[in-house]
Design a protein around this motif. Sequence first.
Motif, mmCIF file in Angstrom:
data_model
loop_
_atom_site.group_PDB
_atom_site.id
_atom_site.type_symbol
_atom_site.label_atom_id
_atom_site.label_comp_id
_atom_site.label_asym_id
_atom_site.label_seq_id
_atom_site.Cartn_x
_atom_site.Cartn_y
_atom_site.Cartn_z
ATOM 1 N N ASP A 187 -0.256 -20.719 -13.587
ATOM 2 C CA ASP A 187 -0.202 -20.163 -12.287
ATOM 3 C C ASP A 187 -1.306 -19.540 -11.769
ATOM 4 O OD1 ASP A 187 0.871 -20.248 -9.790
ATOM 5 O OD2 ASP A 187 2.652 -18.939 -10.369
ATOM 6 N N SER A 188 -1.576 -19.341 -10.492
ATOM 7 C CA SER A 188 -2.586 -18.537 -9.955
ATOM 8 C C SER A 188 -2.192 -18.202 -8.483
ATOM 9 C CB SER A 188 -4.086 -19.119 -9.967
ATOM 10 O OG SER A 188 -3.901 -20.456 -9.162
ATOM 11 N N VAL A 189 -2.589 -17.147 -7.893
ATOM 12 C CA VAL A 189 -2.531 -16.493 -6.871
ATOM 13 C C VAL A 189 -3.830 -16.409 -5.900
ATOM 14 C CG1 VAL A 189 -0.084 -16.055 -6.887
ATOM 15 C CG2 VAL A 189 -1.887 -14.389 -7.163
ATOM 16 N N GLU A 190 -3.883 -16.288 -4.631
ATOM 17 C CA GLU A 190 -5.138 -15.886 -3.940
ATOM 18 C C GLU A 190 -5.574 -14.560 -4.200
ATOM 19 O OE1 GLU A 190 -5.278 -17.284 -0.045
ATOM 20 O OE2 GLU A 190 -5.016 -19.256 -0.694
ATOM 21 N N ASN A 191 -4.434 -13.392 -4.197
ATOM 22 C CA ASN A 191 -4.899 -11.997 -4.371
ATOM 23 C C ASN A 191 -3.624 -11.485 -4.587
ATOM 24 O OD1 ASN A 191 -3.569 -11.874 -1.660
ATOM 25 N ND2 ASN A 191 -5.746 -12.721 -0.813
ATOM 26 N N LEU A 192 -3.732 -9.955 -4.369
ATOM 27 C CA LEU A 192 -2.666 -9.258 -4.904
ATOM 28 C C LEU A 192 -1.468 -9.214 -3.840
ATOM 29 C CD1 LEU A 192 -1.427 -7.139 -6.828
ATOM 30 C CD2 LEU A 192 -2.869 -5.302 -5.659
ATOM 31 N N ALA A 193 -1.972 -9.316 -2.645
ATOM 32 C CA ALA A 193 -0.956 -9.300 -1.534
ATOM 33 C C ALA A 193 -0.207 -10.733 -1.548
ATOM 34 C CB ALA A 193 -1.690 -9.262 -0.097
ATOM 35 N N VAL A 194 -0.565 -11.588 -1.931
ATOM 36 C CA VAL A 194 0.190 -12.795 -2.073
ATOM 37 C C VAL A 194 1.396 -12.579 -3.175
ATOM 38 C CG1 VAL A 194 0.103 -15.243 -2.637
ATOM 39 C CG2 VAL A 194 -1.772 -14.291 -1.023
ATOM 40 N N LEU A 195 0.708 -12.247 -4.159
ATOM 41 C CA LEU A 195 1.565 -11.781 -5.184
ATOM 42 C C LEU A 195 2.837 -11.083 -4.930
ATOM 43 C CD1 LEU A 195 2.436 -12.130 -8.524
ATOM 44 C CD2 LEU A 195 0.594 -10.193 -8.938
ATOM 45 N N LEU A 196 2.618 -9.943 -4.465
ATOM 46 C CA LEU A 196 3.415 -9.209 -3.775
ATOM 47 C C LEU A 196 4.492 -9.418 -2.830
ATOM 48 C CD1 LEU A 196 1.473 -5.750 -3.067
ATOM 49 C CD2 LEU A 196 3.086 -5.903 -4.651
ATOM 50 N N ALA A 197 4.012 -10.700 -2.176
ATOM 51 C CA ALA A 197 5.031 -11.411 -1.247
ATOM 52 C C ALA A 197 5.661 -12.506 -1.888
ATOM 53 C CB ALA A 197 4.183 -12.057 0.001
ATOM 54 N N ARG A 198 5.366 -12.881 -2.985
ATOM 55 C CA ARG A 198 6.189 -13.838 -3.756
ATOM 56 C C ARG A 198 7.642 -13.760 -4.052
ATOM 57 N NH1 ARG A 198 2.838 -17.044 -8.534
ATOM 58 N NH2 ARG A 198 4.807 -18.108 -8.528
ATOM 59 N N PRO A 199 8.669 -14.542 -3.808
ATOM 60 C CA PRO A 199 10.000 -14.311 -4.204
ATOM 61 C C PRO A 199 10.324 -14.010 -5.565
ATOM 62 C CG PRO A 199 9.756 -16.169 -2.706
ATOM 63 C CD PRO A 199 8.449 -15.908 -3.062
ATOM 64 N N GLY A 200 11.062 -13.110 -5.768
ATOM 65 C CA GLY A 200 11.249 -12.558 -7.368
ATOM 66 C C GLY A 200 10.214 -11.507 -7.893
ATOM 67 N N THR A 201 9.325 -11.229 -7.196
ATOM 68 C CA THR A 201 8.208 -10.431 -7.633
ATOM 69 C C THR A 201 8.960 -8.873 -7.427
ATOM 70 O OG1 THR A 201 6.254 -11.547 -7.305
ATOM 71 C CG2 THR A 201 6.109 -8.959 -7.532
ATOM 72 N N GLY A 202 9.579 -8.217 -8.738
ATOM 73 C CA GLY A 202 10.028 -6.834 -8.428
ATOM 74 C C GLY A 202 9.133 -5.681 -8.448
ATOM 75 N N HIS A 203 8.129 -5.786 -9.476
ATOM 76 C CA HIS A 203 7.130 -4.571 -9.186
ATOM 77 C C HIS A 203 5.939 -5.010 -9.896
ATOM 78 C CE1 HIS A 203 5.840 -0.527 -8.940
ATOM 79 N NE2 HIS A 203 5.737 -0.341 -10.165
ATOM 80 N N VAL A 204 4.757 -4.429 -9.231
ATOM 81 C CA VAL A 204 3.417 -4.811 -9.646
ATOM 82 C C VAL A 204 2.708 -3.467 -9.910
ATOM 83 C CG1 VAL A 204 3.398 -7.143 -8.780
ATOM 84 C CG2 VAL A 204 2.478 -5.460 -7.415
ATOM 85 N N VAL A 205 1.809 -3.605 -11.007
ATOM 86 C CA VAL A 205 0.858 -2.579 -11.392
ATOM 87 C C VAL A 205 -0.561 -3.082 -11.760
ATOM 88 C CG1 VAL A 205 0.545 -0.433 -12.588
ATOM 89 C CG2 VAL A 205 2.632 -0.860 -12.164
ATOM 90 N N PRO A 206 -1.505 -2.372 -10.998
ATOM 91 C CA PRO A 206 -2.946 -3.405 -11.404
ATOM 92 C C PRO A 206 -3.194 -2.690 -12.657
ATOM 93 C CG PRO A 206 -3.098 -1.491 -9.584
ATOM 94 C CD PRO A 206 -1.695 -1.890 -9.828
ATOM 95 N N VAL A 207 -4.299 -3.187 -13.175
ATOM 96 C CA VAL A 207 -4.944 -2.651 -14.568
ATOM 97 C C VAL A 207 -6.273 -2.368 -14.047
ATOM 98 C CG1 VAL A 207 -5.477 -3.106 -16.910
ATOM 99 C CG2 VAL A 207 -3.149 -4.158 -16.164
ATOM 100 N N LEU A 208 -6.716 -1.116 -14.007
ATOM 101 C CA LEU A 208 -8.022 -0.869 -13.590
ATOM 102 C C LEU A 208 -8.937 -0.434 -14.757
ATOM 103 C CD1 LEU A 208 -6.841 1.580 -10.586
ATOM 104 C CD2 LEU A 208 -7.475 -1.107 -10.718
#
Length: 384
Positions: free
Chosen positions: A96-117
């Motif tokens: 799978d792939s998404v265009e950016n972090l905002a699209v990932l946050l808006a996906r149904p089912g996504t509970g929490h995200v944390v970037p790895v910097l």
Amino acid sequence: MSPRAILLTGLPFLVCAVFAALLPTIRRAAAVLRERVTGRRRVTPYTALADATRHLRSATIEEALPDLERILADGTGARRATVWLAAGSRLRTGTDSVENLAVLLARPGTGHVVPVLDGIEVRAVLSIEKPGLPITPGDRHLMRDVAGGAALLLRTVALNAELADRVRRAEHLARELVASRRRLAQAREVERRRLLTELARATSGRLTALREHVTAARADPRGSQLARARTEVDELLDRFRTIARGVYPAVLRGQGPDAALDELAADLRRGVHFTSRLGGRVAWEIESAVYQIVAATLGVLATEPGATIQVSLTSGDGRIRALVEDPGPPVTADQIRTALAHDAERLAALGGDLECDDLESEDGEPMLRLLARLPDRLDAEPSP
């Protein structure tokens, strides 16, 4: 104070000491019991990172991701944990792939995200899905700590992959070096056989005739046999000089195949027009092979006067090409291939090849076209 009083006074301290000594064992037993009953074990940020460090032994990041995802899912109780690798602004995982972090946050089912910097650069994004379950502070804390360590872990795996790639390249170069040395040894053997053939051809019959003339001259010093012996010696020396120029022309070593072929053409009975775009010097063995194949071809084609032969030398795409076109060939392509058998074998030993075809010119006249190709480096791969 009586012994009983001393015992009663020190008993609480003794119990505390025994309990403190047994506490780690009790906690481990409780953890094992909880894992057997619930099917899950308690994962802390520290055990998660320890597990990641222990299990990330893969050669590529993609192979290491399942371990990290499993650790996140175990630690947070998530139905699914995913590590998204950053490729520019785009995030991708195995399927799978998404265009950016905002699209990932808006996906149904996504509970929490944390970037790895890694500094200020986003290397990856951790995400979990817990449908119907809350994201607890412990989940957030665990994901932050795992993300903090994951940057180092992912970088380590990437460095391991780079090291493994360099090792593979070094092994490949070592194999190429062995193959190159083998080709050079084969080329030297082919050249040795060719030189023996030339020497046998030059001396065949002439030495016998010379011996006869010398024997006759001894019996009659004032006769014509001495003059004939001198003539045989002169012809033999001329033939040896011709062979020496062909095997090791001095101008070839000093100025390259262009100048050497120009010098050769001056002694031919047919005109030769040269064009060269080699662009620089290459290894002696390659320049010698280019010279030898063209010289051998002209030695067959230019035995009698005729139309001008076109010869061009070019380089590009890691190959050197020698093209000979004869608008009035005295022989056929099959005859050329037979005459150049040793030279073709030498080309093959150096990783090259030879093509020769009978064609027709625009006027319908027969034309011969010969193309020799060689790698421009001794360590290059042989042509298929």
